[in-house]
Each structure stands twice: as C-alpha cells, then as structure tokens.
Design an enzyme around this catalytic site. Sequence first.
Site, PDB file in Angstrom:
ATOM      1  N   ARG A  57       0.807  -1.227   0.000  1.00 39.50           N
ATOM      2  CA  ARG A  57       0.000   0.000   0.000  1.00 39.50           C
ATOM      3  C   ARG A  57       0.834   1.269   0.000  1.00 39.50           C
ATOM      4  O   ARG A  57       0.562   2.212  -0.732  1.00 39.50           O
ATOM      5  CB  ARG A  57      -0.893   0.072   1.254  1.00 39.50           C
ATOM      6  CG  ARG A  57      -2.257  -0.508   1.097  1.00 39.50           C
ATOM      7  CD  ARG A  57      -2.731  -1.001   2.445  1.00 39.50           C
ATOM      8  NE  ARG A  57      -1.822  -2.039   2.884  1.00 39.50           N
ATOM      9  CZ  ARG A  57      -1.953  -3.314   2.550  1.00 39.50           C
ATOM     10  NH1 ARG A  57      -2.959  -3.712   1.854  1.00 39.50           N
ATOM     11  NH2 ARG A  57      -1.061  -4.216   2.948  1.00 39.50           N
ATOM     12  N   THR A  58       1.822   1.308   0.876  1.00 31.73           N
ATOM     13  CA  THR A  58       2.529   2.576   1.045  1.00 31.73           C
ATOM     14  C   THR A  58       3.236   2.957  -0.256  1.00 31.73           C
ATOM     15  O   THR A  58       3.084   4.065  -0.753  1.00 31.73           O
ATOM     16  CB  THR A  58       3.518   2.491   2.226  1.00 31.73           C
ATOM     17  OG1 THR A  58       2.767   2.120   3.385  1.00 31.73           O
ATOM     18  CG2 THR A  58       4.194   3.825   2.471  1.00 31.73           C
ATOM     19  N   LYS A  86      26.612  -4.283  -2.718  1.00 26.70           N
ATOM     20  CA  LYS A  86      28.071  -4.205  -2.886  1.00 26.70           C
ATOM     21  C   LYS A  86      28.721  -3.466  -1.724  1.00 26.70           C
ATOM     22  O   LYS A  86      29.895  -3.133  -1.769  1.00 26.70           O
ATOM     23  CB  LYS A  86      28.409  -3.480  -4.190  1.00 26.70           C
ATOM     24  CG  LYS A  86      27.809  -4.091  -5.441  1.00 26.70           C
ATOM     25  CD  LYS A  86      28.211  -3.258  -6.659  1.00 26.70           C
ATOM     26  CE  LYS A  86      27.468  -3.665  -7.906  1.00 26.70           C
ATOM     27  NZ  LYS A  86      27.641  -2.689  -8.981  1.00 26.70           N
ATOM     28  N   ARG A 107      11.550   3.956   3.067  1.00 28.30           N
ATOM     29  CA  ARG A 107      11.176   2.977   4.094  1.00 28.30           C
ATOM     30  C   ARG A 107      12.392   2.108   4.350  1.00 28.30           C
ATOM     31  O   ARG A 107      13.042   1.642   3.407  1.00 28.30           O
ATOM     32  CB  ARG A 107      10.011   2.105   3.628  1.00 28.30           C
ATOM     33  CG  ARG A 107       9.819   0.899   4.530  1.00 28.30           C
ATOM     34  CD  ARG A 107       8.564   0.142   4.258  1.00 28.30           C
ATOM     35  NE  ARG A 107       7.396   0.888   4.689  1.00 28.30           N
ATOM     36  CZ  ARG A 107       6.172   0.367   4.726  1.00 28.30           C
ATOM     37  NH1 ARG A 107       5.966  -0.885   4.381  1.00 28.30           N
ATOM     38  NH2 ARG A 107       5.151   1.100   5.119  1.00 28.30           N
ATOM     39  N   HIS A 135       5.757   6.407  11.425  1.00 32.85           N
ATOM     40  CA  HIS A 135       5.149   6.245  10.087  1.00 32.85           C
ATOM     41  C   HIS A 135       4.168   7.415   9.913  1.00 32.85           C
ATOM     42  O   HIS A 135       2.950   7.232   9.915  1.00 32.85           O
ATOM     43  CB  HIS A 135       4.444   4.886  10.028  1.00 32.85           C
ATOM     44  CG  HIS A 135       4.100   4.404   8.650  1.00 32.85           C
ATOM     45  ND1 HIS A 135       4.149   5.221   7.519  1.00 32.85           N
ATOM     46  CD2 HIS A 135       3.680   3.179   8.209  1.00 32.85           C
ATOM     47  CE1 HIS A 135       3.770   4.496   6.462  1.00 32.85           C
ATOM     48  NE2 HIS A 135       3.491   3.269   6.855  1.00 32.85           N
TER      49      HIS A 135
HETATM   50  C1  NCD Z   1       2.195  -0.825   8.278  1.00 36.98           C
HETATM   51  C2  NCD Z   1       3.702  -0.608   8.347  1.00 36.98           C
HETATM   52  O1  NCD Z   1       4.415  -0.879   7.386  1.00 36.98           O
HETATM   53  O2  NCD Z   1       4.118  -0.147   9.402  1.00 36.98           O
HETATM   54  N1  NCD Z   1       1.719  -1.021   6.982  1.00 36.98           N
HETATM   55  C3  NCD Z   1       1.442   0.070   6.201  1.00 36.98           C
HETATM   56  O3  NCD Z   1       2.283   0.904   5.953  1.00 36.98           O
HETATM   57  N2  NCD Z   1       0.176   0.201   5.765  1.00 36.98           N
HETATM   58  C4  NCD Z   1       1.697  -1.836   9.231  1.00 36.98           C
HETATM   59  C5  NCD Z   1       2.243  -3.228   9.220  1.00 36.98           C
HETATM   60  O4  NCD Z   1       3.113  -3.593   8.422  1.00 36.98           O
HETATM   61  O5  NCD Z   1       1.785  -4.025  10.047  1.00 36.98           O
END
Ligand code: NCD
Length: 310
Positions: A57-58, A86, A107, A135
Amino acid sequence: MALHGRDIISIRDLSREEIEEFLAASRKMIPYAEGTKVAHPLADKIVAMAFFEPSTRTRLSFEAAVQRLGGTCITIADASVTSMRKGESLHDTIRMLSSYADAIVIRHPNEGSARLAARASERPVINAGDGAGQHPTQTLLDLATMQEAFETLSGLKVVLLGDLKYGRTVHSLAHALTLFGSELILCAPPTLGLPEATRTRLEQMGARLVEEPNLERAVHDADVLYVTRIQKERFGDEAEYRKVAGSYRVDAALLRAAKPRLAVMHPLPRAGEIAPEVDETPHATYFRQAFLAVPVRMALLDAILGKKGA
Ligand code: NCD
C-alpha cells in the site's frame, strides 16, 4: 501551507494546526485521486521511492499519488538489486538519489534511518516507516479516515489494539490523537505494550491513556478500534513471537456489543487479527482507509513539491 520543501520524518514535525490545514487539503484531493478531476502540479517532478523493506500500500499509493499529479517515479522496491549489496552505505545511496529526484520517500528497517537520510539528502525526505520508529504519512491518512467517519477528531475514544511495542503506525498515531484530545485505550498482549519512552512523551503532553488488556471491555463504548498486526519481523527471537501470535482477533461476535458507529481500522496488511466476516459489517473501515492513502499522499506531495504548495 508551510510544508513546501520540508522533510516529514516524524509526526512530531507537524503542529495540530498544520495537520488540520493539511486534512482540509487532503479532502479536496479526493476527486483527483479518483480520477474524476485532473490536475498536474508535479508535471516536471521526479519522486524517488527508496524502499528497503516490504510494502504494498505505502509504495503503490505513493506511486499512484505522484502519477495522478502528473509526476514521475523512480523506484527501489528491492534493496537486494541495488549497490547496497556491494556495500554502499545508506548515506551514499540517498545522497546520490537526491541528485536524481526532487524528493525521496524512504522505508527502511532501522529506526532513525529516515532522519539519517534527510541529513544525506539535498531534497525533501518523507519517512514511509523507519523500523519500529515512526510512520507519519500513515497517521495522516488514519486521521483523514477518522475525520471522514466522525466529522471531527476532537475527543474520540480510540482503542489501540495489538503490537504497541513495535508498531510504528501506533507510535505516530498516538501522538497525533493526543494533540486532538482523544482518549487512548491501550489493549496489548503483556509483552507488547507501548515503549516506556513513548508513553512518557505522551504523558508529558497530557495524554489520556487507559490500559485495558481485555478486548471486550476495551471495545465497549469506543468510537474507533485501531487494530494492528504483530510485527513478526521485529522480534529477535521466534519463540517470543510464537508466545503472542494469534492472541487477539476481532470478529463479528465481538462487534455485536460495540457502538453502532464503531469504526474498525487497520493500517494493513492483516494477518488474522480481523476475521474476513467483519468486512461485511458497517464497522469495516480499513479498505476506505487504504484508499484515502492516495488523496492524502497527493496532498502531501503537492504541499512539499507543488508550485505554490497546497
Ligand atoms: C504498516 C507498516 O508498514 O508499518 N503497513 C502500512 O504501511 N500500511 C503496518 C504493518 O506492516 O503491520
């Protein structure tokens, strides 16, 4: 809005007023996210997606947001195919990427990595999850979802269920909800409570925190049930994970005793914490929440990179 050119690393980087202003801009983006209206304020912009941890999703909602706004993405979706294999450092990877793109969405499994990336980057950096840290963009879309469901964010009663120790969505959300005066009901397995430092920081802000390990009692009278997945990948020891795996589950029977307007939310992915039968109840809000990721991230990118900001 004064977000133009800024990094978004922690939800603490934003004031309550900035969040409110931002949510108003996000609402206006909904028809653009649906494709019924079209505008291309990012027409000459490139946004880099630097994802060093799994994401559906993100990353895809960020990519959809960039493309709906007329911009282009360059993407690392799998760190194993980059020069980090590397031995290249995160610093060097980000420094270089910031000369290819106008902003970077990152991320990474390590807490603090987004802050490090922001120092290395010459362009704005958006934290899309740093280990068990923060987040912030998930929080913005969580707030947008609650505001849509209740027309207000003031004084909501919100249950935070699940892995409050490692869950970064919860760490960001608890801060933001405290800014809006919510009561937070913490419902976690005994070993997965909020980290002490997070709790102390919330208490210093005057947070209203209640511990209620019993799920039936926690849900009674709540406006929002925010469910999280146990963050299996953060456990040092598989045996510790097995002790808590499957220890809570939201199903239709639990919700029969809830307020009719209770909104069940989840950042997703779910891994058994919400029974599929809940999808058919009016409480299920998590798919709407997943959609709102697009207008919210569009509003954010427009504010940071757009010609005059949102
Ligand atoms: C979350 C995350 O990555 O922190 N997912 C997201 O971004 N929608 C929650 C999760 O992974 O449980």
